[in-house]
Design a protein around this motif. Structure first.
Motif, PDB file in Angstrom:
ATOM      1  N   ASP A  79       0.850  -1.062  -0.034  1.00  0.00           N
ATOM      2  CA  ASP A  79       0.154  -0.050  -0.154  1.00  0.00           C
ATOM      3  C   ASP A  79       0.945   1.270  -0.235  1.00  0.00           C
ATOM      4  O   ASP A  79       1.850   1.312   0.899  1.00  0.00           O
ATOM      5  CB  ASP A  79      -0.818  -0.012   1.389  1.00  0.00           C
ATOM      6  CG  ASP A  79      -1.524   1.139   1.454  1.00  0.00           C
ATOM      7  OD1 ASP A  79      -2.410   1.637   0.466  1.00  0.00           O
ATOM      8  OD2 ASP A  79      -1.618   1.420   2.564  1.00  0.00           O
ATOM      9  N   SER A 102      -2.818   4.709  -2.502  1.00  0.00           N
ATOM     10  CA  SER A 102      -3.825   5.477  -1.526  1.00  0.00           C
ATOM     11  C   SER A 102      -3.592   6.619  -1.291  1.00  0.00           C
ATOM     12  O   SER A 102      -2.100   7.133  -1.749  1.00  0.00           O
ATOM     13  CB  SER A 102      -3.993   4.570   0.057  1.00  0.00           C
ATOM     14  OG  SER A 102      -4.263   3.425   0.008  1.00  0.00           O
ATOM     15  N   ILE A 162      -4.085  10.409  14.576  1.00  0.00           N
ATOM     16  CA  ILE A 162      -4.154   9.069  13.780  1.00  0.00           C
ATOM     17  C   ILE A 162      -5.591   8.297  13.547  1.00  0.00           C
ATOM     18  O   ILE A 162      -5.694   7.347  12.875  1.00  0.00           O
ATOM     19  CB  ILE A 162      -3.191   8.123  14.240  1.00  0.00           C
ATOM     20  CG1 ILE A 162      -3.292   7.581  15.528  1.00  0.00           C
ATOM     21  CG2 ILE A 162      -1.737   8.768  13.942  1.00  0.00           C
ATOM     22  CD1 ILE A 162      -2.328   6.826  15.966  1.00  0.00           C
ATOM     23  N   PRO A 276      -2.230  -3.335   6.543  1.00  0.00           N
ATOM     24  CA  PRO A 276      -1.769  -3.345   7.960  1.00  0.00           C
ATOM     25  C   PRO A 276      -0.327  -2.982   7.726  1.00  0.00           C
ATOM     26  O   PRO A 276       0.483  -3.292   6.819  1.00  0.00           O
ATOM     27  CB  PRO A 276      -1.720  -4.667   8.500  1.00  0.00           C
ATOM     28  CG  PRO A 276      -1.680  -5.660   7.181  1.00  0.00           C
ATOM     29  CD  PRO A 276      -2.410  -4.975   6.076  1.00  0.00           C
ATOM     30  N   MET A 379       9.972   8.220  10.275  1.00  0.00           N
ATOM     31  CA  MET A 379       9.644   9.599  10.571  1.00  0.00           C
ATOM     32  C   MET A 379      10.902  10.295  11.096  1.00  0.00           C
ATOM     33  O   MET A 379      10.644  11.257  11.759  1.00  0.00           O
ATOM     34  CB  MET A 379       8.525   9.325  11.631  1.00  0.00           C
ATOM     35  CG  MET A 379       7.384   9.099  11.020  1.00  0.00           C
ATOM     36  SD  MET A 379       5.969   8.874  12.189  1.00  0.00           S
ATOM     37  CE  MET A 379       5.321  10.886  12.377  1.00  0.00           C
TER      38      MET A 379
HETATM   39  N1  LLP Z   1      -3.891   2.596   5.199  1.00  0.00           N
HETATM   40  C1  LLP Z   1      -3.941   3.876   5.118  1.00  0.00           C
HETATM   41  C2  LLP Z   1      -4.819   4.515   4.232  1.00  0.00           C
HETATM   42  C3  LLP Z   1      -3.451   4.623   6.164  1.00  0.00           C
HETATM   43  O1  LLP Z   1      -3.333   5.804   6.489  1.00  0.00           O
HETATM   44  C4  LLP Z   1      -2.639   4.001   7.117  1.00  0.00           C
HETATM   45  C5  LLP Z   1      -1.933   4.594   8.296  1.00  0.00           C
HETATM   46  C6  LLP Z   1      -2.498   2.473   6.962  1.00  0.00           C
HETATM   47  C7  LLP Z   1      -3.046   1.902   5.969  1.00  0.00           C
HETATM   48  C8  LLP Z   1      -1.584   1.622   8.165  1.00  0.00           C
HETATM   49  O2  LLP Z   1      -2.126   1.737   9.112  1.00  0.00           O
HETATM   50  P1  LLP Z   1      -1.512   0.772  10.334  1.00  0.00           P
HETATM   51  O3  LLP Z   1      -1.830  -0.689  10.193  1.00  0.00           O
HETATM   52  O4  LLP Z   1       0.043   1.106  10.251  1.00  0.00           O
HETATM   53  O5  LLP Z   1      -2.149   1.376  11.733  1.00  0.00           O
HETATM   54  N2  LLP Z   1       2.660   8.102  12.439  1.00  0.00           N
HETATM   55  C9  LLP Z   1       1.708   7.398  13.300  1.00  0.00           C
HETATM   56  C10 LLP Z   1       0.687   6.558  12.425  1.00  0.00           C
HETATM   57  C11 LLP Z   1       0.028   7.242  11.261  1.00  0.00           C
HETATM   58  C12 LLP Z   1      -0.709   6.292  10.676  1.00  0.00           C
HETATM   59  C13 LLP Z   1      -1.075   6.688   9.052  1.00  0.00           C
HETATM   60  N3  LLP Z   1      -1.953   5.960   8.198  1.00  0.00           N
HETATM   61  C14 LLP Z   1       2.379   6.867  14.516  1.00  0.00           C
HETATM   62  O6  LLP Z   1       3.334   6.958  14.779  1.00  0.00           O
HETATM   63  O7  LLP Z   1       1.579   6.285  15.313  1.00  0.00           O
END
Ligand code: LLP
Length: 421
Positions: A79, A102, A162, A276, A379
């Motif tokens: 993704d 995305s 988030i 994920p 980051m």
């Molecule tokens: N798909 C989309 C459209 C997203 O915006 C995100 C994360 C994911 C998948 C993946 O989400 P995950 O499975 O990793 O939760 N920098 C922040 C987190 C930002 C998440 C942004 N989008 C942190 O350090 O917690």
């Protein structure tokens, strides 16, 4: 479970002692475990089986090419949310038909790049973006496969920065307007509507918000089909949380998440995609740092590390908790000491933890921040002209530096002095 365990009194990544890597690479550095990345990816594929599915790793969480290649070789999709991430996926050998694009503001250049390089689908987030994509695709003589990201107006009950699934957030189109927007998409010549996309936030520690969102997506699937759309793919986003404070948190497991998906959308005959990031990469990585000084303050002692907020910004940016452990295993029952754990950057926000009970550490000791694989290295910055933190990948009993620390010469050489100076 991850593969960062004490062996013979010292913390290992798989079969490699972190202290040995520190000796060679110097600190701070990120260290990832191949076995953990693999295990977490497989947990998802197993959880979704036997549904037809693709697990698309959210590159934004950890984008090193070696990590992407590791996952890509297992069959993972990717993704991506930018042209740069698209290039990374391709460079790691992932074919276009496994890459999902995305993001709320894709540019025409990014659309062109993905259309010509090959793409599984675009997750479109607005009407202007949809029209632009149709124009770009038509100008190339191509048709862009799309889903439309709907905003289900669900509270993900996570950190406000988030959470993405409430109507006040910038993401997706309001689910109430889906019918109208899908009708327009179907009429645009450069688009082929194939499914629905939803992502409600990150670090979700309960299943209930997913359940609400996926139930709405299931209803929408039936409605759009009745309106004549061939909805055959559902992208259910990412967001499943991980335990950051071990022992105190038990977020749902991928199997429970998989069961929920089967229960809510499993009977629709759609191919399921998930995105994920954190659950695959988070506990696959640690940040290793050395204590520079122990400083006695007014009523508190500071542990001053050689890692700082520029290397791991999550505590300072989101107030996030990361477990910090001594690399040399403390003797059982040894007294702990309470420290404020800080970095050397010149602002108070450069604080990793306050009043954290730790073993009695001293200058020169190594510590590891757990659960730092996701949104850690990606980051990082060079704030205070601190060289971008290096990354190491362990595989069994060997390791490789997968991004080297830049030298000061390399850092300075990126600036240019204009001719009038
Ligand atoms: N798909 C989309 C459209 C997203 O915006 C995100 C994360 C994911 C998948 C993946 O989400 P995950 O499975 O990793 O939760 N920098 C922040 C987190 C930002 C998440 C942004 N989008 C942190 O350090 O917690």
């Amino acid at each position: 479970m991850d593969h960062f365990l004490y062996r013979s009194g010292t913390l290992h990544a798989e079969d490699v002692a972190l202290a040995d890597i520190a000796q060679v690479v110097q600190t701070p550095f990120y260290c990832y475990s191949t076995a953990t990345l693999t295990r977490h990816y497989k947990l998802f594929t197993e959880a979704l089986s036997p549904l037809p599915h693709m697990v698309c790793f959210a590159i934004k969480s950890l984008s090193n090419l070696a990590v992407l290649k590791t996952l890509g070789e297992l069959g993972a999709g990717m993704d991506v949310v930018s042209g740069g991430e698209y290039m990374r996926a391709k460079a790691a050998g992932v074919p276009g038909d496994r890459i999902v694009f995305s993001g709320v503001g894709k540019t025409r250049d990014e659309m062109r790049m993905a259309l010509t390089g090959g793409i599984r689908q675009f997750n479109v987030e607005s009407e202007p973006e949809m029209r632009a994509l149709s124009e770009v695709a038509t100008s190339l003589g191509l048709v862009a496969p799309i889903t439309i990201r709907v905003n289900p107006d669900v509270d993900a009950r996570t950190h406000e920065k988030i959470a993405t699934g409430k109507s006040e957030n910038k993401f997706g189109i309001p689910i109430a307007r889906a019918s109208e927007v899908y009708a327009e998409a179907a009429s645009l010549p450069g688009l082929e509507v194939i499914g629905i996309d939803v992502h409600i936030g990150s670090q979700l520690t309960e299943l209930e918000p997913f359940e609400q969102a996926y139930t709405k997506v299931a209803d929408l699937t039936r409605q759009l089909r009745a309106e004549g759309h061939d909805i055959r793919r559902l992208d259910l986003g990412g967001g499943l949380g991980i335990p950051y404070a071990r022992g105190n948190e038990a977020p749902p497991l991928p199997t429970e998440y998989g069961d929920l998906i089967k229960r809510t959308v499993g009977d629709l005959g759609c191919e399921i995609e998930i995105e994920p990031g954190r659950l695959i990469s988070g506990n696959s990585g640690v940040l290793v740092s050395r204590v520079i000084y122990v400083k006695e303050g007014e009523g508190r002692d500071f542990l001053i590390l050689d890692a700082a907020m520029n290397d791991l910004v999550r505590p300072s940016m989101y107030g996030a908790h990361h477990d910090i452990v001594a690399v040399e295993e403390p003797e059982p029952g040894v007294d702990t000491h309470t420290f404020d754990v800080v970095g050397p950057v010149c602002e108070t926000g450069d604080t990793f933890a306050k009043a954290r009970p730790l073993p009695q550490l001293k200058a020169g000791d190594l510590v590891a921040f757990r659960s730092a694989g996701a949104y850690g290295a990606v980051m990082a910055s060079e704030y205070n002209t601190r060289p971008l933190v290096p990354e190491v990948l362990v595989h069994g009993d060997h390791y490789a530096v997968i991004r080297a620390r830049p030298t000061f010469e390399e850092i300075l050489a990126r600036d240019t002095i204009p001719e009038w100076l």
